[in-house]
Design a protein around this motif. Structure first.
Motif, PDB file in Angstrom:
ATOM      1  N   ILE A   1       0.842  -1.356   0.146  1.00 45.21           N
ATOM      2  CA  ILE A   1       0.109  -0.042   0.103  1.00 45.21           C
ATOM      3  C   ILE A   1       1.020   1.164  -0.949  1.00 45.21           C
ATOM      4  O   ILE A   1       1.432   1.355   0.850  1.00 45.21           O
ATOM      5  CB  ILE A   1      -0.907   0.095   1.104  1.00 45.21           C
ATOM      6  N   ASN A   2       0.068   2.329  -1.075  1.00 47.10           N
ATOM      7  CA  ASN A   2       1.866   3.699  -0.980  1.00 47.10           C
ATOM      8  C   ASN A   2       1.037   4.166   0.481  1.00 47.10           C
ATOM      9  O   ASN A   2      -0.108   4.535   0.753  1.00 47.10           O
ATOM     10  CB  ASN A   2       1.062   3.907  -2.118  1.00 47.10           C
ATOM     11  N   GLN A   3       2.362   4.936   1.080  1.00 57.67           N
ATOM     12  CA  GLN A   3       2.037   5.336   1.955  1.00 57.67           C
ATOM     13  C   GLN A   3       1.695   6.754   1.620  1.00 57.67           C
ATOM     14  O   GLN A   3       1.396   7.533   0.468  1.00 57.67           O
ATOM     15  CB  GLN A   3       2.892   5.750   2.983  1.00 57.67           C
ATOM     16  N   SER A   4       0.496   7.932   2.816  1.00 53.42           N
ATOM     17  CA  SER A   4      -0.297   8.842   2.260  1.00 53.42           C
ATOM     18  C   SER A   4       0.285   9.909   3.177  1.00 53.42           C
ATOM     19  O   SER A   4       1.280   9.070   4.700  1.00 53.42           O
ATOM     20  CB  SER A   4      -1.560   8.753   2.938  1.00 53.42           C
ATOM     21  N   THR A   5       0.004  11.107   3.146  1.00 53.24           N
ATOM     22  CA  THR A   5       0.628  11.863   3.988  1.00 53.24           C
ATOM     23  C   THR A   5      -0.470  12.660   4.253  1.00 53.24           C
ATOM     24  O   THR A   5      -1.063  12.869   3.925  1.00 53.24           O
ATOM     25  CB  THR A   5       1.735  12.818   3.303  1.00 53.24           C
ATOM     26  N   ILE A   6      -0.416  13.656   5.391  1.00 53.59           N
ATOM     27  CA  ILE A   6      -0.821  14.597   5.815  1.00 53.59           C
ATOM     28  C   ILE A   6      -0.383  16.182   6.005  1.00 53.59           C
ATOM     29  O   ILE A   6       0.487  16.219   6.198  1.00 53.59           O
ATOM     30  CB  ILE A   6      -1.725  13.899   7.748  1.00 53.59           C
ATOM     31  N   LYS A   7      -1.200  16.773   5.417  1.00 55.33           N
ATOM     32  CA  LYS A   7      -0.588  17.698   4.570  1.00 55.33           C
ATOM     33  C   LYS A   7      -1.039  19.996   5.931  1.00 55.33           C
ATOM     34  O   LYS A   7      -2.289  18.985   6.503  1.00 55.33           O
ATOM     35  CB  LYS A   7      -0.873  18.949   3.864  1.00 55.33           C
ATOM     36  N   PHE A   8      -0.487  19.485   6.628  1.00 55.62           N
ATOM     37  CA  PHE A   8      -0.214  20.888   8.116  1.00 55.62           C
ATOM     38  C   PHE A   8      -0.197  21.827   7.419  1.00 55.62           C
ATOM     39  O   PHE A   8       0.715  22.147   6.999  1.00 55.62           O
ATOM     40  CB  PHE A   8       0.301  20.258   9.212  1.00 55.62           C
ATOM     41  N   GLY A   9      -1.275  22.576   7.862  1.00 57.11           N
ATOM     42  CA  GLY A   9      -0.379  24.527   7.956  1.00 57.11           C
ATOM     43  C   GLY A   9      -1.008  25.051   9.754  1.00 57.11           C
ATOM     44  O   GLY A   9      -1.078  24.313  10.284  1.00 57.11           O
ATOM     45  N   GLN A  10       0.329  26.343   9.722  1.00 58.50           N
ATOM     46  CA  GLN A  10      -0.281  27.029  11.106  1.00 58.50           C
ATOM     47  C   GLN A  10      -0.927  28.108  10.811  1.00 58.50           C
ATOM     48  O   GLN A  10      -1.297  28.239  10.798  1.00 58.50           O
ATOM     49  CB  GLN A  10       1.158  27.270  11.305  1.00 58.50           C
ATOM     50  N   VAL A  11      -1.500  27.928  12.302  1.00 63.75           N
ATOM     51  CA  VAL A  11      -2.562  28.740  12.504  1.00 63.75           C
ATOM     52  C   VAL A  11      -1.936  29.423  14.170  1.00 63.75           C
ATOM     53  O   VAL A  11      -1.670  29.099  14.572  1.00 63.75           O
ATOM     54  CB  VAL A  11      -4.129  28.211  13.545  1.00 63.75           C
ATOM     55  N   LYS A  12      -1.987  30.942  13.900  1.00 59.67           N
ATOM     56  CA  LYS A  12      -0.963  31.816  14.935  1.00 59.67           C
ATOM     57  C   LYS A  12      -2.063  32.581  16.067  1.00 59.67           C
ATOM     58  O   LYS A  12      -3.336  32.064  15.332  1.00 59.67           O
ATOM     59  CB  LYS A  12      -0.611  32.856  14.571  1.00 59.67           C
TER      60      LYS A  12
END
Length: 192
Positions: free
Chosen positions: A38-49
């Motif tokens: 199974i191909n690995q997936s990623t989680i995309k995170f942004g930053q909130v101040k």
């Protein structure tokens, strides 16, 4: 009427900083057969101040008054403090709502269109309509073609009304000013 109950409140451990927020979360699970990779997936995170502040109030009351009072003054002062806290929180929440994208329309159909087409269905399912007394009076006067009111009593929130199943939260005209009033105030400022 505390709007904080309608918000997601995230506890933090410091007065300022940043926190991760997931972005671009439209991925799906991958179909696979036994013994296949199974191909690995990623989680995309942004930053909130975020930046917090302490709020308070000092109400001086003499010891003599506290000893002599018979009308439960401390309870009155506590309730007054709680009302001020709600007004402060609401003002901050309404300031954030004012930054949101606006959808304009001439009647209640603009509300329905926003719920149907503009909001993600997962968000629209839990949406709440926040209005002031003027807006509520307008909505409360609407009727369908058979003369029945468009607003219905809320079974989940006794004493509240709903428009097409969405709870209506009514704020004072003083705390949520009507658009017409804002326009009139601007005109008065220019004329003065």
């Amino acid at each position: 009427i505390p709007l904080k109950e309608l918000c997601t409140v995230i506890p933090v451990g410091s007065m300022s900083g940043t926190m991760p927020l997931e972005v671009e979360a439209n991925d799906e699970l991958i179909a696979f057969d036994e013994m296949t990779e199974i191909n690995q997936s990623t989680i995309k995170f942004g930053q909130v101040k975020y930046e917090l502040a302490d709020y308070g109030d000092i109400i001086p009351i003499s010891n003599a008054l506290l000893q002599d009072e018979k009308a439960n003054l401390t309870t009155f002062v506590g309730k007054r403090f709680a009302k001020k806290a709600v007004r402060t929180e609401n003002k901050k929440i309404l300031a954030e709502l004012a930054k949101a994208r606006k959808i304009t329309g001439a009647n209640e159909k603009a509300i329905q269109q926003a719920l149907n087409k503009e909001l993600d269905p997962a968000i629209a399912a839990n949406a709440v309509i926040i209005t002031n007394q003027d807006g509520y009076d307008y909505l409360d006067s609407l009727e369908d073609a058979n003369g029945r009111p468009l607003l219905t009593d809320s079974l989940a929130h006794p004493g509240s009304k709903e428009l097409k199943g969405k709870r209506i939260v009514v704020l004072s005209n003083q705390h949520l000013i009507s658009v017409e009033e804002i326009g009139r105030a601007s005109c008065r400022e220019r004329v003065s």
